[in-house]
Design a protein around this motif. Structure first.
Motif, PDB file in Angstrom:
ATOM      1  N   ASN A  13       0.824  -1.198   0.000  1.00 43.45           N
ATOM      2  CA  ASN A  13       0.000   0.000   0.000  1.00 43.45           C
ATOM      3  C   ASN A  13       0.863   1.255   0.000  1.00 43.45           C
ATOM      4  OD1 ASN A  13      -2.562   1.283   0.168  1.00 43.45           O
ATOM      5  ND2 ASN A  13      -2.131   1.728   2.312  1.00 43.45           N
ATOM      6  N   GLU A  14       1.829   1.301   0.913  1.00 44.84           N
ATOM      7  CA  GLU A  14       2.617   2.522   1.083  1.00 44.84           C
ATOM      8  C   GLU A  14       3.586   2.738  -0.082  1.00 44.84           C
ATOM      9  OE1 GLU A  14       2.954   5.097   3.296  1.00 44.84           O
ATOM     10  OE2 GLU A  14       0.966   4.480   3.992  1.00 44.84           O
ATOM     11  N   LEU A  15       4.280   1.675  -0.468  1.00 40.61           N
ATOM     12  CA  LEU A  15       5.364   1.844  -1.434  1.00 40.61           C
ATOM     13  C   LEU A  15       4.911   1.609  -2.871  1.00 40.61           C
ATOM     14  CD1 LEU A  15       8.197   0.050   0.557  1.00 40.61           C
ATOM     15  CD2 LEU A  15       7.547   2.456   0.581  1.00 40.61           C
ATOM     16  N   LEU A  16       4.263   0.484  -3.082  1.00 48.44           N
ATOM     17  CA  LEU A  16       3.867   0.126  -4.449  1.00 48.44           C
ATOM     18  C   LEU A  16       2.597   0.863  -4.860  1.00 48.44           C
ATOM     19  CD1 LEU A  16       5.447  -1.759  -6.225  1.00 48.44           C
ATOM     20  CD2 LEU A  16       3.943  -3.635  -5.583  1.00 48.44           C
ATOM     21  N   GLY A  17       1.845   1.341  -3.856  1.00 47.97           N
ATOM     22  CA  GLY A  17       0.602   2.039  -4.166  1.00 47.97           C
ATOM     23  C   GLY A  17       0.779   3.541  -4.206  1.00 47.97           C
ATOM     24  N   GLU A  18       1.675   4.076  -3.345  1.00 47.62           N
ATOM     25  CA  GLU A  18       1.722   5.526  -3.223  1.00 47.62           C
ATOM     26  C   GLU A  18       3.115   6.124  -3.469  1.00 47.62           C
ATOM     27  OE1 GLU A  18      -0.112   7.923  -3.114  1.00 47.62           O
ATOM     28  OE2 GLU A  18       0.836   9.557  -2.018  1.00 47.62           O
ATOM     29  N   GLN A  19       4.105   5.708  -2.687  1.00 48.28           N
ATOM     30  CA  GLN A  19       5.405   6.397  -2.748  1.00 48.28           C
ATOM     31  C   GLN A  19       6.212   6.064  -3.998  1.00 48.28           C
ATOM     32  OE1 GLN A  19       5.970   8.629  -0.605  1.00 48.28           O
ATOM     33  NE2 GLN A  19       4.730   8.095   1.197  1.00 48.28           N
ATOM     34  N   LEU A  20       6.052   4.835  -4.482  1.00 49.55           N
ATOM     35  CA  LEU A  20       6.789   4.352  -5.656  1.00 49.55           C
ATOM     36  C   LEU A  20       8.305   4.468  -5.474  1.00 49.55           C
ATOM     37  CD1 LEU A  20       4.381   5.605  -8.451  1.00 49.55           C
ATOM     38  CD2 LEU A  20       4.559   3.332  -7.439  1.00 49.55           C
ATOM     39  N   ARG A  21       8.740   4.377  -4.234  1.00 51.60           N
ATOM     40  CA  ARG A  21      10.158   4.265  -3.903  1.00 51.60           C
ATOM     41  C   ARG A  21      10.220   3.805  -2.458  1.00 51.60           C
ATOM     42  NH1 ARG A  21       8.507   9.401  -3.097  1.00 51.60           N
ATOM     43  NH2 ARG A  21       9.477  10.690  -1.483  1.00 51.60           N
ATOM     44  N   LEU A  22      11.359   3.310  -2.027  1.00 50.59           N
ATOM     45  CA  LEU A  22      11.482   2.900  -0.621  1.00 50.59           C
ATOM     46  C   LEU A  22      11.960   4.100   0.181  1.00 50.59           C
ATOM     47  CD1 LEU A  22      11.499   0.683   1.554  1.00 50.59           C
ATOM     48  CD2 LEU A  22      13.861   0.195   0.916  1.00 50.59           C
ATOM     49  N   ILE A  23      11.213   4.449   1.231  1.00 53.12           N
ATOM     50  CA  ILE A  23      11.680   5.536   2.086  1.00 53.12           C
ATOM     51  C   ILE A  23      11.849   5.019   3.510  1.00 53.12           C
ATOM     52  CG2 ILE A  23      10.733   7.410   0.712  1.00 53.12           C
ATOM     53  CD1 ILE A  23       8.357   7.495   2.542  1.00 53.12           C
ATOM     54  N   GLY A  24      12.768   5.617   4.225  1.00 49.92           N
ATOM     55  CA  GLY A  24      13.034   5.184   5.594  1.00 49.92           C
ATOM     56  C   GLY A  24      11.817   5.452   6.471  1.00 49.92           C
ATOM     57  N   ASN A  25      11.558   4.577   7.436  1.00 46.33           N
ATOM     58  CA  ASN A  25      10.454   4.750   8.387  1.00 46.33           C
ATOM     59  C   ASN A  25       9.106   4.970   7.713  1.00 46.33           C
ATOM     60  OD1 ASN A  25      12.155   4.420  10.543  1.00 46.33           O
ATOM     61  ND2 ASN A  25      12.672   6.591  10.612  1.00 46.33           N
ATOM     62  N   PHE A  26       8.894   4.315   6.563  1.00 46.57           N
ATOM     63  CA  PHE A  26       7.587   4.464   5.918  1.00 46.57           C
ATOM     64  C   PHE A  26       6.478   3.812   6.740  1.00 46.57           C
ATOM     65  CE2 PHE A  26       8.883   0.287   4.500  1.00 46.57           C
ATOM     66  CZ  PHE A  26       7.708  -0.426   4.470  1.00 46.57           C
ATOM     67  N   THR A  27       6.863   3.004   7.710  1.00 45.88           N
ATOM     68  CA  THR A  27       5.848   2.264   8.478  1.00 45.88           C
ATOM     69  C   THR A  27       5.122   3.150   9.489  1.00 45.88           C
ATOM     70  OG1 THR A  27       7.619   1.602   9.936  1.00 45.88           O
ATOM     71  CG2 THR A  27       6.963   0.030   8.266  1.00 45.88           C
ATOM     72  N   LEU A  28       5.769   4.231   9.942  1.00 52.95           N
ATOM     73  CA  LEU A  28       5.108   5.258  10.755  1.00 52.95           C
ATOM     74  C   LEU A  28       4.271   4.725  11.921  1.00 52.95           C
ATOM     75  CD1 LEU A  28       3.899   7.700   7.963  1.00 52.95           C
ATOM     76  CD2 LEU A  28       5.672   8.124   9.688  1.00 52.95           C
ATOM     77  N   GLY A  29       4.662   3.606  12.487  1.00 54.69           N
ATOM     78  CA  GLY A  29       3.921   3.090  13.646  1.00 54.69           C
ATOM     79  C   GLY A  29       2.675   2.299  13.296  1.00 54.69           C
ATOM     80  N   TYR A  30       2.391   2.110  12.006  1.00 52.96           N
ATOM     81  CA  TYR A  30       1.193   1.346  11.635  1.00 52.96           C
ATOM     82  C   TYR A  30       1.251  -0.074  12.207  1.00 52.96           C
ATOM     83  CZ  TYR A  30       0.400   5.037   8.190  1.00 52.96           C
ATOM     84  OH  TYR A  30       0.195   6.224   7.585  1.00 52.96           O
ATOM     85  N   GLY A  31       2.455  -0.614  12.297  1.00 54.41           N
ATOM     86  CA  GLY A  31       2.606  -1.968  12.829  1.00 54.41           C
ATOM     87  C   GLY A  31       2.118  -2.054  14.269  1.00 54.41           C
ATOM     88  N   PHE A  32       2.374  -0.994  15.033  1.00 54.79           N
ATOM     89  CA  PHE A  32       1.937  -1.007  16.433  1.00 54.79           C
ATOM     90  C   PHE A  32       0.435  -0.791  16.542  1.00 54.79           C
ATOM     91  CE2 PHE A  32       6.439   0.393  16.942  1.00 54.79           C
ATOM     92  CZ  PHE A  32       6.866  -0.764  17.545  1.00 54.79           C
ATOM     93  N   VAL A  33      -0.085   0.115  15.693  1.00 55.17           N
ATOM     94  CA  VAL A  33      -1.529   0.355  15.729  1.00 55.17           C
ATOM     95  C   VAL A  33      -2.274  -0.943  15.396  1.00 55.17           C
ATOM     96  CG1 VAL A  33      -3.407   1.729  14.781  1.00 55.17           C
ATOM     97  CG2 VAL A  33      -1.186   2.774  15.163  1.00 55.17           C
ATOM     98  N   GLY A  34      -1.623  -1.790  14.604  1.00 57.39           N
ATOM     99  CA  GLY A  34      -2.229  -3.076  14.269  1.00 57.39           C
ATOM    100  C   GLY A  34      -2.625  -3.879  15.502  1.00 57.39           C
ATOM    101  N   ILE A  35      -1.879  -3.706  16.591  1.00 64.54           N
ATOM    102  CA  ILE A  35      -2.212  -4.419  17.838  1.00 64.54           C
ATOM    103  C   ILE A  35      -3.581  -3.962  18.332  1.00 64.54           C
ATOM    104  CG2 ILE A  35      -1.522  -4.786  20.228  1.00 64.54           C
ATOM    105  CD1 ILE A  35       1.390  -4.189  19.242  1.00 64.54           C
ATOM    106  N   ALA A  36      -3.771  -2.633  18.346  1.00 65.02           N
ATOM    107  CA  ALA A  36      -5.064  -2.094  18.783  1.00 65.02           C
ATOM    108  C   ALA A  36      -6.173  -2.519  17.838  1.00 65.02           C
ATOM    109  CB  ALA A  36      -4.982  -0.576  18.864  1.00 65.02           C
ATOM    110  N   VAL A  37      -5.872  -2.508  16.546  1.00 62.90           N
ATOM    111  CA  VAL A  37      -6.880  -2.899  15.556  1.00 62.90           C
ATOM    112  C   VAL A  37      -7.303  -4.353  15.779  1.00 62.90           C
ATOM    113  CG1 VAL A  37      -7.262  -3.320  13.096  1.00 62.90           C
ATOM    114  CG2 VAL A  37      -6.113  -1.233  13.842  1.00 62.90           C
TER     115      VAL A  37
END
Lengths: 518, 369
Positions: free
Chosen positions: B270-294
């Motif tokens: 979603n982040e890279l292949l869908g939007e940024q179209l390049r690899l950027i550092g810290n693209f995960t922005l804490g989404y992995g942690f929010v996944g716990i709450a989700v």
């Protein structure tokens, strides 16, 4: 002068959802008496107790303690009114010392040191009065089960309990420990304490109580003096119909052993030798009972026979083929396919998954059979069918396989487990504690089934903590003590005293003769 | 009788109770807004307007939700096997790396093939990053909570190293890679709509939302319909019973955690292949942690996770709008509101279970008395 009863209930009702667990329960427990409550598992005993010590609140009805109408909103209020409960599963912090456990929650002051000094003084008095002899500074984990129970009782007395509720107090005790408990109960009574003794073992009621109340399906069926009733009458009241415990057994010949255990040693999870040089044969058409005080290698014996533990020395063979040795290991699924079924000794620990539905539990261990899964996919219709069949054939109630297995009574859980394990007509059954936590109606049925399987020529090994049970169903009784096989006694020569001595580790002279006579 | 909790009808359990939790979270958030001297109802209106008010907003809401579906599913798969995978963040980073390597390896000769391989690359690297903690847990008893947290740091450092080193855009100053080759990327939603003749505003919402939904359906199927799912749930609920049933607990642990890592890794789609179209550092922005709450809020059920992910999408997108529109409400306050939702819906999911159960048994069962 008439003294008000220690506990009286009038028309107590408690419901859970659409289930009436207690239906107009009226109970009178006189001061200074030992009152028994008997009933099958699921009859509503536990619910009643939980209302008496404030864990549940009744939906309606009155609770009268020492002549006063009272309602408890928590166990601490019940405690303040002098009612204490000794739970079936002890509420002790194992690494803490006895003293720490006793004062836990009743320290009374900020500094532990002062609290301990005060407590020791008070406990000294109690110990003299009631003849306790418990090492106060020993961690609870070092104590035997019987001693732990005494700690629980002492804890209750320390808090000023006048009425003690003992919930299935003998479930975990050896016969000798049971006798000691009965003595203590009598002593407590002679010192004016009131005891509520809850059990489903009738001979205990006869042995220790003054009066008894029988509960069935949430209702009081009988309230009577113990001296004017009989075990048969109580059993009938509990179950609602005449039951016969006499088991008819056919004579079956032995032939070659189905399972042969040769010089087996095994190491427990804790790393100590749990089995030492054990050898015996299990034949078709017999029930081999295994007796012993809990924790003397029975668990590991069940495990090495069912693929759950590797032996460290020796070998286990099934019809001549080695299934477990230092080099060979057969997993539980392969063993089930080879016709070795396993009824786990601790149902809730390993025999079922408590939170899963009865339906999903109905295939546990058989999930890889082609009937139940194919190409990695579960065959839901077949599983549903199997569950319904099991419910039908064993009369499991309530007849709803969607419910989590934990919401069934112990007896109904066990019925389902047994249906599951015998569904594939295994030639060998390894059964741990067939009737632990099972009501007496189901006990009879399970015993009859074990006998039927034996008469059909199956080989059965039954481990049980209940000696009466082993005496009733076994052809031979093997006794384990400290991981060693003390001996094997044919049922014709077995009596409780001999077995009791063997359980304590003394290979009585008679036992040697028995071994040779085989 | 066992004194277990009253069984509630599914609708109360999975709809009413979470709804009450969100209501309380919003109420407390409203108090905070009030304390700042703003009108909470106006703020709520802005938040909803910001999340759903116009097509671009809707696109963003579901774009964020896509990340949460992947990371929420990742947490839940591990949870069903009895493990707490805190490593979604690191696994997502490695997923992004795997995807990027696949894209640069294949180049632009066959963009569709590149994308397909990139999807597998993301899953594979995510799973691979989960494998080491999983193996250590299964065969050495190292607690997966500790090891996955450590692996998050390692992943972050690894990505930082690569993005200022071998993978950095030639001549660039930022920790990011070169752009992906022309044409290598996932189809945008507005392009998709255009293809069927509907005009939709441009937004980062892309095909990976659909992939996320397919992943959710697959997880459901795996859990409810496959033998492995059954054995995995047995293992998660009672590992003694799993051994009794002949299930290899270490094997199930490793496979389940690798599945979990693969799902987290696919967040990079979603982040890279869908939007940024390049690899950027810290693209995960804490989404992995929010996944716990989700996952908690969705009760570890795939459908619940999709719904919870959309709620968090609303909070992210609507919250950003809110911070933009009301200067008093800063970006930090939005994080507070998100935190409150996590606290009430994720952290204390059973806050209202007792009262609801009591009311239910009082009224619903009255007729049967």
């Amino acid at each position: 002068m008439h003294v008000a009863p220690a506990i009286e209930t009038r028309d107590l009702c408690k419901r859970f959802g659409d289930v009436k667990a207690n239906d107009n329960v009226s109970l009178v427990v006189e001061q200074g008496s030992v009152h028994g409550i008997v009933g099958e598992n699921g009859a509503g005993k536990s619910t009643l107790l939980k209302m008496l010590f404030g864990f549940y609140q009744p939906n309606s009805g009155d609770l009268i303690v020492n002549g006063e109408h009272i309602s408890f909103s928590s166990p601490s209020e019940a405690m303040a009114a002098g009612i204490a409960m000794v739970h079936q599963h002890f509420m002790l912090v194992e690494p803490f010392t006895v003293l720490e456990n006793i004062i836990l929650g009743a320290e009374g002051q900020g500094l532990l040191k002062h609290a301990e000094i005060d407590a020791k003084a008070k406990l000294k008095g109690l110990e003299q009065q009631f003849g306790f002899d418990i090492p106060l500074d020993e961690p609870v984990s070092h104590l035997s089960v019987g001693q732990r129970q005494r700690v629980e009782i002492l804890k209750a007395l320390f808090r000023g309990a006048e009425t003690l509720i003992l919930d299935e107090p003998t479930a975990v005790l050896t016969p000798q420990e049971c006798d000691q408990l009965f003595e203590l109960v009598r002593l407590l009574k002679s010192r004016g304490k009131t005891i509520l003794f809850v059990t489903h073992k009738l001979h205990e009621i006869m042995a220790v109580t003054d009066t008894v109340t029988v509960i069935r399906a949430g209702k009081v069926i009988v309230r009577t003096d113990t001296s004017s009733t009989s075990p048969e009458a109580l059993a009938e009241a509990m179950v609602g119909s005449k039951i016969s415990r006499a088991v008819t057994r056919a004579d079956t010949s032995k032939g070659t052993p189905r399972i042969s255990v040769q010089n087996v040693s095994a190491v427990s999870d804790h790393g100590h030798r749990a089995l030492q040089n054990v050898s015996f044969d299990l034949f078709d058409g017999e029930v081999l009972g295994v007796a012993g005080v809990a924790g003397n290698g029975q668990t590991e014996l069940l495990e090495i026979l069912t693929g759950l533990r590797r032996v460290s020395e020796g070998s286990v063979s099934l019809t001549g083929n080695v299934i477990n040795s230092a080099n060979v290991y057969t997993d539980p699924i392969a063993l089930r396919r080879a016709g070795v079924a396993h009824v786990a000794e601790d149902r809730l620990k390993s025999g079922v998954v408590a939170s899963m539905s009865a339906r999903e539990n109905a295939i546990l261990g058989y999930q890889r059979d082609a009937d139940f899964s194919r190409n990695g996919l579960m065959r839901l219709a077949a599983i549903d069918q199997a569950a319904n069949d099991y419910f039908e054939s064993q009369d499991v109630r309530p007849r709803n396989p969607d419910l989590p297995i934990a919401s069934f009574s112990g007896g109904n859980q066990q019925k389902l487990v047994i249906a599951r394990e015998i569904a594939r007509s295994p030639q060998t059954l390894i059964i741990g504690q067939p009737t632990r936590g099972v009501d007496i109606g189901a006990v009879t049925k399970i015993h009859d089934q074990i006998t039927e399987l034996r008469n059909a020529g199956k080989a059965l090994l039954v481990v049980s903590a209940d000696l009466d049970e082993l005496m009733a169903i076994s052809d031979r009784i093997a006794v384990l003590c400290d991981g060693k096989l003390v001996g094997i006694v044919p049922i014709s020569e077995a009596d409780e005293r001999t077995i009791g001595l063997m359980m304590a580790g003394s290979p009585a002279a008679t036992v040697d003769n028995v071994e040779q006579s085989q | 009788m066992s004194g277990g909790p009253t069984k509630l009808p599914g609708i109360l359990e999975s709809v009413l109770i979470p709804f009450l939790n969100i209501l309380v979270a919003l109420f407390v958030s409203g108090l905070v807004v009030l304390a700042l001297g703003e009108d909470p109802f106006f703020a709520l209106g802005l938040l909803i307007e910001g999340a759903f008010g116009y097509q671009e907003a809707i696109g963003y809401t579901f774009y964020y939700a896509t990340n949460f579906i992947f990371t929420g599913l990742a947490v839940s798969v591990a949870f069903h096997a009895g493990h707490f995978n805190i490593g979604g963040e690191g696994q997502a980073m490695l997923g992004g790396l795997g995807l990027t390597l696949a894209v640069f390896w294949l180049g632009d000769t066959a963009p569709v093939l590149s994308v397909i391989v990139a999807i597998f690359g993301a899953a594979l690297f995510g799973a691979g990053w989960a494998f080491i903690p999983a193996w250590l847990q299964a065969y050495r008893g190292s607690h997966v909570v500790i090891t996955t947290i450590m692996f998050n740091f390692i992943a972050s450092a690894l990505l930082a190293y690569l993005l200022v080193g071998p993978l950095q855009r030639p001549g660039g100053q930022m920790p990011e890679s070169s752009d992906f080759p022309e044409g290598v990327g996932l189809m945008q939603f507005h392009e998709l709509m255009e293809a069927v003749g509907i005009n939709f505003e441009q937004s980062p919402l892309n095909l990976s939302f659909l992939i996320a939904l397919i992943a959710a359906a697959s997880v459901w199927f795996m859990l409810a319909r496959t033998r492995f799912g059954y054995e995995m749930r047995v293992t998660g609920q009672n590992s003694d019973a799993a051994r009794f049933a002949g299930v290899s607990v270490p094997r199930v642990t490793v496979i389940a955690l690798m599945m979990s890592g693969a799902l987290a890794g696919m967040m990079g789609l979603n982040e890279l292949l869908g939007e940024q179209l390049r690899l950027i550092g810290n693209f995960t922005l804490g989404y992995g942690f929010v996944g716990i709450a989700v996952a908690f809020m969705g009760r570890n059920h795939p459908l619940g996770i999709v719904l919870a992910a959309i709620l968090f999408g609303i909070l992210y997108q609507g919250g950003a709008e809110l911070a933009f529109e009301m200067p008093n409400i800063t970006r930090d306050l939005i994080v507070v509101i998100q935190g409150l939702v996590i606290l009430f819906a994720g952290g204390m999911p059973y806050l209202f279970r007792r009262p609801v159960a009591a009311l239910y048994s009082r009224f619903a069962l009255k007729g049967e008395r």
